[in-house]
Scaffold this motif. Sequence first.
Motif, short mmCIF file in Angstrom:
data_model
loop_
_atom_site.label_atom_id
_atom_site.label_comp_id
_atom_site.label_asym_id
_atom_site.label_seq_id
_atom_site.Cartn_x
_atom_site.Cartn_y
_atom_site.Cartn_z
N LEU A 269 0.84 -1.21 0.00
CA LEU A 269 0.00 0.00 0.00
C LEU A 269 0.87 1.26 0.00
CD1 LEU A 269 -2.76 -1.04 2.58
CD2 LEU A 269 -2.85 -1.16 0.08
N PHE A 270 1.96 1.19 0.74
CA PHE A 270 2.90 2.31 0.80
C PHE A 270 3.49 2.58 -0.58
CE2 PHE A 270 7.17 4.02 1.14
CZ PHE A 270 7.03 5.07 2.04
N ILE A 271 3.94 1.53 -1.26
CA ILE A 271 4.59 1.68 -2.56
C ILE A 271 3.63 2.24 -3.60
CG2 ILE A 271 5.57 0.37 -4.49
CD1 ILE A 271 7.54 0.88 -2.26
N ILE A 272 2.38 1.77 -3.58
CA ILE A 272 1.39 2.28 -4.55
C ILE A 272 1.26 3.79 -4.43
CG2 ILE A 272 -1.06 2.31 -5.17
CD1 ILE A 272 -1.16 -0.67 -4.31
N GLN A 273 1.06 4.26 -3.19
CA GLN A 273 0.86 5.69 -3.00
C GLN A 273 2.17 6.47 -3.15
OE1 GLN A 273 -2.48 6.50 -0.89
NE2 GLN A 273 -1.85 8.40 0.07
N PHE A 274 3.29 5.82 -2.90
CA PHE A 274 4.59 6.46 -3.06
C PHE A 274 4.83 6.83 -4.52
CE2 PHE A 274 9.21 6.17 -3.86
CZ PHE A 274 9.68 7.08 -2.93
N PHE A 275 4.66 5.85 -5.41
CA PHE A 275 4.90 6.11 -6.84
C PHE A 275 3.86 7.08 -7.42
CE2 PHE A 275 7.31 1.95 -6.99
CZ PHE A 275 8.53 2.55 -7.24
N TRP A 276 2.63 7.01 -6.92
CA TRP A 276 1.57 7.88 -7.42
C TRP A 276 1.90 9.36 -7.22
CZ3 TRP A 276 -1.27 11.15 -4.13
CH2 TRP A 276 -2.29 11.86 -4.75
N GLN A 277 2.59 9.67 -6.14
CA GLN A 277 2.81 11.07 -5.80
C GLN A 277 3.69 11.82 -6.80
OE1 GLN A 277 2.98 12.02 -1.35
NE2 GLN A 277 3.58 9.87 -1.49
N PHE A 278 4.57 11.11 -7.48
CA PHE A 278 5.49 11.79 -8.40
C PHE A 278 4.76 12.41 -9.59
CE2 PHE A 278 8.17 9.02 -5.91
CZ PHE A 278 9.22 9.85 -5.60
N PRO A 279 3.98 11.64 -10.37
CA PRO A 279 3.24 12.29 -11.46
C PRO A 279 2.24 13.31 -10.94
CG PRO A 279 2.57 9.99 -11.21
CD PRO A 279 3.79 10.17 -10.39
N HIS A 280 1.65 13.05 -9.77
CA HIS A 280 0.67 13.98 -9.21
C HIS A 280 1.31 15.33 -8.88
CE1 HIS A 280 -2.63 15.56 -6.83
NE2 HIS A 280 -1.81 15.72 -5.81
N PHE A 281 2.39 15.32 -8.11
CA PHE A 281 3.00 16.57 -7.68
C PHE A 281 3.81 17.24 -8.79
CE2 PHE A 281 2.12 14.89 -3.41
CZ PHE A 281 1.48 16.00 -2.90
N TRP A 282 4.37 16.46 -9.69
CA TRP A 282 5.07 17.08 -10.81
C TRP A 282 4.08 17.77 -11.75
CZ3 TRP A 282 8.71 12.30 -11.60
CH2 TRP A 282 9.79 12.40 -10.70
N ALA A 283 2.87 17.22 -11.87
CA ALA A 283 1.84 17.89 -12.67
C ALA A 283 1.48 19.22 -12.03
CB ALA A 283 0.60 17.00 -12.78
N ILE A 284 1.35 19.24 -10.70
CA ILE A 284 1.08 20.49 -9.99
C ILE A 284 2.24 21.46 -10.17
CG2 ILE A 284 0.73 21.53 -7.72
CD1 ILE A 284 -0.67 18.95 -6.86
N GLY A 285 3.46 20.95 -10.00
CA GLY A 285 4.64 21.78 -10.16
C GLY A 285 4.76 22.36 -11.55
N TRP A 286 4.21 21.64 -12.55
CA TRP A 286 4.29 22.10 -13.93
C TRP A 286 3.34 23.28 -14.16
CZ3 TRP A 286 6.87 19.15 -18.04
CH2 TRP A 286 6.76 19.76 -19.30
N PHE A 287 2.04 23.11 -13.82
CA PHE A 287 1.11 24.19 -14.16
C PHE A 287 1.17 25.36 -13.18
CE2 PHE A 287 -1.93 21.57 -11.62
CZ PHE A 287 -2.49 22.54 -10.80
N TYR B 157 5.22 29.14 -8.31
CA TYR B 157 6.24 28.56 -7.43
C TYR B 157 7.57 29.29 -7.56
CZ TYR B 157 3.67 24.37 -5.91
OH TYR B 157 2.78 23.50 -5.32
N LYS B 158 7.88 29.71 -8.78
CA LYS B 158 9.16 30.38 -9.03
C LYS B 158 9.29 31.68 -8.24
CE LYS B 158 12.13 31.67 -12.94
NZ LYS B 158 12.19 31.80 -14.42
N LYS B 159 8.17 32.35 -8.01
CA LYS B 159 8.18 33.60 -7.24
C LYS B 159 8.71 33.38 -5.82
CE LYS B 159 4.06 35.38 -9.63
NZ LYS B 159 2.62 35.72 -9.45
N ALA B 160 8.45 32.20 -5.27
CA ALA B 160 8.87 31.90 -3.90
C ALA B 160 10.15 31.07 -3.86
CB ALA B 160 7.76 31.17 -3.16
N GLY B 161 10.69 30.76 -5.03
CA GLY B 161 11.93 29.99 -5.08
C GLY B 161 11.73 28.50 -4.93
N PHE B 162 10.52 28.01 -5.22
CA PHE B 162 10.24 26.58 -5.18
C PHE B 162 10.45 26.00 -6.57
CE2 PHE B 162 6.92 27.53 -1.69
CZ PHE B 162 7.89 27.40 -0.71
N PHE B 163 11.31 24.99 -6.66
CA PHE B 163 11.53 24.30 -7.94
C PHE B 163 11.19 22.83 -7.72
CE2 PHE B 163 14.20 28.07 -7.92
CZ PHE B 163 13.83 28.66 -9.12
N MET B 164 9.94 22.48 -8.05
CA MET B 164 9.40 21.18 -7.70
C MET B 164 9.60 20.12 -8.78
SD MET B 164 8.24 22.15 -4.78
CE MET B 164 7.20 20.81 -4.21
#
Length: 300
Positions: A176-194, A199-206
Motif C-alpha cells: 500500500l505504501f509503494i502504490i501511493q509512493f509512486f503515485w505522488q510523483f506524477p501527481h506533484f510534478w503535474a502540480i509543479g508544472w502548471f 512557485y518560481k516567485k517563492a523559489g520553489f523548484f518542484m
Amino acid sequence: MDSSSQIIEKPSLITSFLAITKARLAISVVFSTLAGYLLGVDTWNANSFLMLLFLAIGGYCMVGASNVFNQVIEKDLDALMDRTKNRPLPSGLISKQNALLLGFVLTAVGLAILFAVNPKTAMFGAISIFLYVSVYTPLKTLTPLSVFVGAFPGAIPYMLGWVAATGHFGIEAGTLFIIQFFWQFPHFWAIGWFLYDDYKKAGFFMLPTGQRDKKTALQVILYTVWMILASIVPVFGFTGKLFLTKVSGAIVLLLGFWMLFYAVKLYKEMDAVAARKLMIVSVSYISLVQIIFVLDKFIR
C-alpha cells in the motif's frame, strides 16, 4: 452605500481552522487511511467502528498539524505567490504564535488518539509529521529532490490504516505504501508544472530537472508506469493477505492506462493545460483505486 463604509466580515474561526489545516487535503489523506484500515480489518465489531472514528480524528489532527507547521515556516514565501497569499498567516487572519500553538495542540491530540489505536500507528504518524515538517518543507527551496523526500510522509497514510487494523507492518502495508509512493510523483510534478511560474516567485523548484522540459515529462511517464505495476501486484498473490481479484485488477489496470494517457499527453503537448488535466485525473485515480481495493475485499 459608499464603498468605504462597507464592512468586510472576517472569516469565522471554523473557516480559518479549515483553511490553515488545509481541510480538503487533510480529508483526502484521512480517506486513504480509512481505506487502508478497511483493507486490514478482519472482523467487524463495535471496537472496529470506534477505531475508524479514532483514525479519522487522529489522522486529521496529524495532517492538520503538518499543514499548520508548513504554513508557519513558509509564511513569507506564501505571501509571494498568488495561490497562497490569502492563506490565514500571510493575510494576517491568524498570528504566527497562535498558529504554532494550534500546531502543537493538534500534534499532541493526534498522537494521543493514534496511540489509543496502537503504538505502531502513533509511531508512523509521528514519523510522517517529522519528515513533512522538518525535512520536506525546508528542502522545497533547496532541491527538486524535496518531492522524493515528501513522497515518504505522503505515502504513509494508506499503509497506516493497515497497521492500525492489524498492529503489524508487513508485505501488505508495504505494498500500500509503494502504490501511493509512486503515485505522488506524477501527481506533484503535474502540480509543479502548471504552477511553475507561481512557485518560481517563492523559489520553489518542484520539477525533477527544475524545468518544464521533455526530461521532466518523461519521468512523469516512467513513474506512472511504476505506479501501475505496483497497483496490480496484489492480483498475483505475492502480497500476503492483501489480494485483488482479476476483475478488479483489470479495472485498476484500465484506470492506470487512463492516467498514463494524460501523462503521455503532457509529454506531447508540454503545457500547463495538459499538466492540470493530469493532476485532476491523478486525484480521481488514487481515490478510485482505493475504493476498488476495498470493494473487492468485501464483495468477492
